[in-house]
Design a protein around this motif. Structure first.
Motif, PDB file in Angstrom:
ATOM      1  N   ALA A 142      -1.260   0.742   4.277  1.00 58.29           N
ATOM      2  CA  ALA A 142      -1.694   1.850   5.006  1.00 58.29           C
ATOM      3  C   ALA A 142      -0.838   2.932   4.885  1.00 58.29           C
ATOM      4  O   ALA A 142      -1.405   3.797   4.621  1.00 58.29           O
ATOM      5  N   GLY A 143       0.563   2.560   4.744  1.00 62.84           N
ATOM      6  CA  GLY A 143       1.398   3.841   4.734  1.00 62.84           C
ATOM      7  C   GLY A 143       1.222   4.312   3.263  1.00 62.84           C
ATOM      8  O   GLY A 143       1.240   5.526   2.969  1.00 62.84           O
ATOM      9  N   ALA A 144       1.127   3.384   2.249  1.00 59.15           N
ATOM     10  CA  ALA A 144       1.104   3.791   0.858  1.00 59.15           C
ATOM     11  C   ALA A 144      -0.183   4.447   0.427  1.00 59.15           C
ATOM     12  O   ALA A 144      -0.246   5.388  -0.079  1.00 59.15           O
ATOM     13  N   ILE A 145      -1.369   4.285   1.196  1.00 62.85           N
ATOM     14  CA  ILE A 145      -2.530   4.736   1.185  1.00 62.85           C
ATOM     15  C   ILE A 145      -2.579   6.367   1.636  1.00 62.85           C
ATOM     16  O   ILE A 145      -3.034   7.151   0.841  1.00 62.85           O
ATOM     17  N   CYS A 146      -1.968   6.566   2.822  1.00 60.13           N
ATOM     18  CA  CYS A 146      -1.570   7.847   3.228  1.00 60.13           C
ATOM     19  C   CYS A 146      -0.782   8.590   2.358  1.00 60.13           C
ATOM     20  O   CYS A 146      -1.112   9.742   2.100  1.00 60.13           O
ATOM     21  N   ARG A 147       0.367   7.934   1.715  1.00 61.94           N
ATOM     22  CA  ARG A 147       1.326   8.599   1.186  1.00 61.94           C
ATOM     23  C   ARG A 147       0.645   9.078  -0.309  1.00 61.94           C
ATOM     24  O   ARG A 147       1.086  10.440  -0.631  1.00 61.94           O
ATOM     25  N   PHE A 148      -0.062   8.438  -1.110  1.00 64.73           N
ATOM     26  CA  PHE A 148      -0.648   8.823  -2.212  1.00 64.73           C
ATOM     27  C   PHE A 148      -1.931   9.496  -2.060  1.00 64.73           C
ATOM     28  O   PHE A 148      -2.814   9.603  -3.094  1.00 64.73           O
TER      29      PHE A 148
ATOM     30  N   ILE B 166       5.503  -3.783  14.286  1.00 66.13           N
ATOM     31  CA  ILE B 166       5.756  -4.129  12.919  1.00 66.13           C
ATOM     32  C   ILE B 166       4.967  -3.237  12.034  1.00 66.13           C
ATOM     33  O   ILE B 166       5.525  -2.812  10.992  1.00 66.13           O
ATOM     34  N   PHE B 167       3.751  -3.252  12.302  1.00 68.67           N
ATOM     35  CA  PHE B 167       2.620  -2.524  11.580  1.00 68.67           C
ATOM     36  C   PHE B 167       3.214  -0.997  11.361  1.00 68.67           C
ATOM     37  O   PHE B 167       3.200  -0.248  10.211  1.00 68.67           O
ATOM     38  N   PHE B 168       3.434  -0.552  12.440  1.00 68.10           N
ATOM     39  CA  PHE B 168       3.977   1.067  12.628  1.00 68.10           C
ATOM     40  C   PHE B 168       5.225   1.320  11.698  1.00 68.10           C
ATOM     41  O   PHE B 168       5.556   2.289  10.973  1.00 68.10           O
ATOM     42  N   ASN B 169       5.959   0.361  11.858  1.00 65.63           N
ATOM     43  CA  ASN B 169       7.510   0.532  11.173  1.00 65.63           C
ATOM     44  C   ASN B 169       7.007   0.420   9.756  1.00 65.63           C
ATOM     45  O   ASN B 169       7.786   1.242   8.821  1.00 65.63           O
ATOM     46  N   MET B 170       6.415  -0.383   9.212  1.00 64.96           N
ATOM     47  CA  MET B 170       6.025  -0.646   7.871  1.00 64.96           C
ATOM     48  C   MET B 170       5.429   0.587   7.167  1.00 64.96           C
ATOM     49  O   MET B 170       5.378   0.949   6.224  1.00 64.96           O
ATOM     50  N   PHE B 171       4.666   1.091   8.120  1.00 64.87           N
ATOM     51  CA  PHE B 171       3.744   2.282   7.785  1.00 64.87           C
ATOM     52  C   PHE B 171       4.655   3.519   7.569  1.00 64.87           C
ATOM     53  O   PHE B 171       4.582   4.147   6.609  1.00 64.87           O
ATOM     54  N   LEU B 172       5.686   3.684   8.409  1.00 59.66           N
ATOM     55  CA  LEU B 172       6.800   4.695   8.216  1.00 59.66           C
ATOM     56  C   LEU B 172       7.569   4.272   6.941  1.00 59.66           C
ATOM     57  O   LEU B 172       8.103   5.346   6.257  1.00 59.66           O
ATOM     58  N   PHE B 173       7.826   3.105   6.774  1.00 60.47           N
ATOM     59  CA  PHE B 173       8.562   2.774   5.501  1.00 60.47           C
ATOM     60  C   PHE B 173       8.043   3.070   4.335  1.00 60.47           C
ATOM     61  O   PHE B 173       8.439   3.629   3.333  1.00 60.47           O
ATOM     62  N   ALA B 174       6.646   2.915   4.135  1.00 59.53           N
ATOM     63  CA  ALA B 174       6.054   3.570   3.009  1.00 59.53           C
ATOM     64  C   ALA B 174       5.852   4.892   2.830  1.00 59.53           C
ATOM     65  O   ALA B 174       5.639   5.408   1.640  1.00 59.53           O
TER      66      ALA B 174
END
Length: 546
Positions: A442-448, A496-504
């Motif tokens: 999800a984070g990668a989708i927002c990032r790109f 965990i979901f939110f942390n990994m979202f930020l990680f991306a």
């Protein structure tokens, strides 16, 4: 023969990597001359958490993030704070569940998962702490030089290589002499004992809290609401990226968990200290961000000293001096607590044999881990003397986000252990891994800048995975009468979901750092850790069969 030796080595490596440290007994923190002294009460623990946090975010990172996110830097701090609240709830349960011994996230991971995972988490976290200490010490040096230049005789006589940094090779190398000296002085204070360092931290933390409150009220009268429009001038993406940068500003609450062995009443005070310090920090951060971006257009904010420059532009020189004093106090406590936490983590892992026994030694007279403390000062001093803040900030938060995600997973994993079902434990952990991967996707989708529609897929997968854990009831209730994280397994999975979202959202340099450090750490474990970790005592470590 060579093939047989290689197979034997790999077999031993796999067997060692799967070792798990059971939760020690409640009296595990009393080890005679090798244990630390219990001198910290609830008030001191809260001030340790606030002291570790307030400083870096307000006096250093705020201006850098605001130049890209605009007034939306407030949302960046709010998002990072919300994620840290979830993490704090997980830390609070584990701080009650485990005995009062040093180790923190490393100890939790060692007991919930395995040896190699714990070592990787330790290395990633420790690099964040080292980089953070170096970054903060350089900022502290800059503020001290700013105060010294208020003296007419010194205004134009202090060279840049003392406090500001003399740059070479296009800014990659930046020589700073004062920052390592400051690290040396604080290291000496910490070596004297937790009592002395706690007095220094408490006095300076109270001072900076008062100054921050004064700054908020003084600046509120000079806020121009038009500076808040547009609130997100460059869109939501810089706000998310900014959240990963300012995430480091909240890591003070885990310093409270690492103070377990020196807490008077750890089962009662640790959860209250963790949550109390975090709530105070969130309120102060948001107040300062609103005032800062309301006083000065975000494009004109200084990266090095945003608060001081903002009040200078309004002609409030007295407040500017007060801010500089508060910055010195704030950054000093942040640096002091950061170095303190590092040494306690090294003490915990040294006791388990994953690092040389030098790190496990406690001075019999001072009852402090002097060798670990000196090592932390040396590493941070080298980084602070050679690298500038901007290049270091790009690779921050990697270890913190990783460590916090694993700690949240530890809550679920230990509840699974309570259920005593091996198959359900495997199912639950698999679902947790899927939640983590979904958060990263999800984070990668927002990032790109992919279509918002694609966010539905990882979100749905995460919800289904969490629902499977709930449906199968593959978790138990935390034993004991201490604090229990609410909403398990939903809340840890959300964490965990939110942390990994930020990680991306991290910079590419941070991703490279994560992979490179993990490879190096795995190599160190394979060549040293697996042979020197002490699994012989049944009370310390046991093996898990394949």
């Amino acid at each position: 023969m060579a093939s047989h030796q290689k197979t034997s080595w790999l077999s031993r490596l796999c067997s060692s990597a799967r070792r798990v440290k059971p939760i020690p007994s409640r009296d595990g923190g009393d080890n005679g001359s090798s244990s630390l002294v219990r001198r910290l009460g609830l008030f001191e623990l809260i001030l340790i958490g606030v002291g570790a946090s307030i400083g870096a975010g307000i006096f250093v990172v705020t201006g850098t993030v605001a130049r890209e996110a605009g007034p939306g830097v407030t949302i960046s701090f709010l998002l990072a704070g919300a994620s840290c609240v979830l993490n704090a709830l997980c830390y609070a349960e584990l701080s009650c569940r485990f005995p009062a011994v040093s180790g923190g996230a490393y100890l939790y991971t060692y007991s919930a998962f395995n040896e190699i995972t714990a070592f990787l988490v330790f290395v990633q976290l420790m690099l964040d702490y080292h980089i953070g200490a170096a970054s903060i010490s350089r900022s502290l040096a800059g503020y001290i030089v700013t105060l010294l230049r208020l003296i007419p005789a010194l205004k134009h006589s202090i060279p840049t290589w003392i406090g500001s940094g003399e740059e070479f090779f296009g800014g990659t190398i930046s020589i700073n002499v004062l920052a390592p000296v400051l690290l040396l002085l604080l290291t000496l204070v910490l070596c004297r004992g937790v009592g002395e360092s706690s007095i220094v931290n408490s006095a300076m933390t109270v001072t900076k809290i008062i100054i921050v409150i004064v700054v908020i009220f003084a600046g509120a009268f000079h806020v121009d609401v038009e500076n808040w429009s547009p609130f997100a001038p460059h869109g939501f993406k810089p706000i998310l990226t900014g959240a990963t940068v300012v995430f480091f500003s909240y890591v003070g609450f885990d310093a409270v968990a690492n103070s377990a062995e020196e807490s008077k009443k750890p089962q009662r005070d640790l959860p209250m200290g963790i949550l109390g310090s975090l709530v105070i920090c969130i309120a102060l951060y948001i107040g300062v961000c609103l005032v800062l971006t309301g006083m000065v257009p975000f494009g004109l904010l200084s990266e090095d000293a945003p608060l001081a420059s903002a009040f200078t532009s309004k002609g409030m020189k007295f407040v500017t001096i007060l801010i500089s004093v508060g910055a010195v106090a704030g950054l000093t406590t942040t640096l002091l607590v950061g170095l303190y936490v590092q040494s306690r983590l090294y003490l915990g892992i040294g006791r388990d044999g994953l690092l040389p026994p030098l790190f496990s030694k406690v001075n019999e007279k001072l009852r402090t881990p002097i060798h670990s403390q000196v090592w932390c000062g040396i590493v941070a001093g080298i980084l602070a003397g050679l690298f500038n803040i901007h290049s270091l900030s790009h690779i921050l938060s990697v270890g913190t986000l990783t460590g916090y995600s694993v700690v949240a997973a530890c809550v679920v994993a230990l509840r699974l252990n309570d259920y005593k079902g091996a198959s359900r434990w495997s199912e639950g952990i698999l679902c947790v891994v899927v939640v983590a991967l979904s958060g990263f996707a999800a984070g990668a989708i927002c990032r790109f800048d992919a279509s918002f529609f694609y966010l539905i897929i990882p979100g749905a997968v995460a919800i289904i995975s969490c629902g499977m854990i709930c449906y199968r009831k593959a978790y138990g209730r935390s034993p004991g009468q201490g604090f229990r994280c609410p909403g398990v397994p939903v809340l840890p999975c959300l964490c965990i979901f939110f942390n990994m979202f930020l990680f991306a959202q991290l910079h590419f340099e941070a991703w490279v750092r994560f992979v490179a450090v993990s490879v190096v750490a795995a190599g160190v474990y394979a060549l040293y850790g697996q042979y020197h970790a002490d699994p012989s005592s049944k009370s310390d470590c046991l093996d898990i069969d394949a």
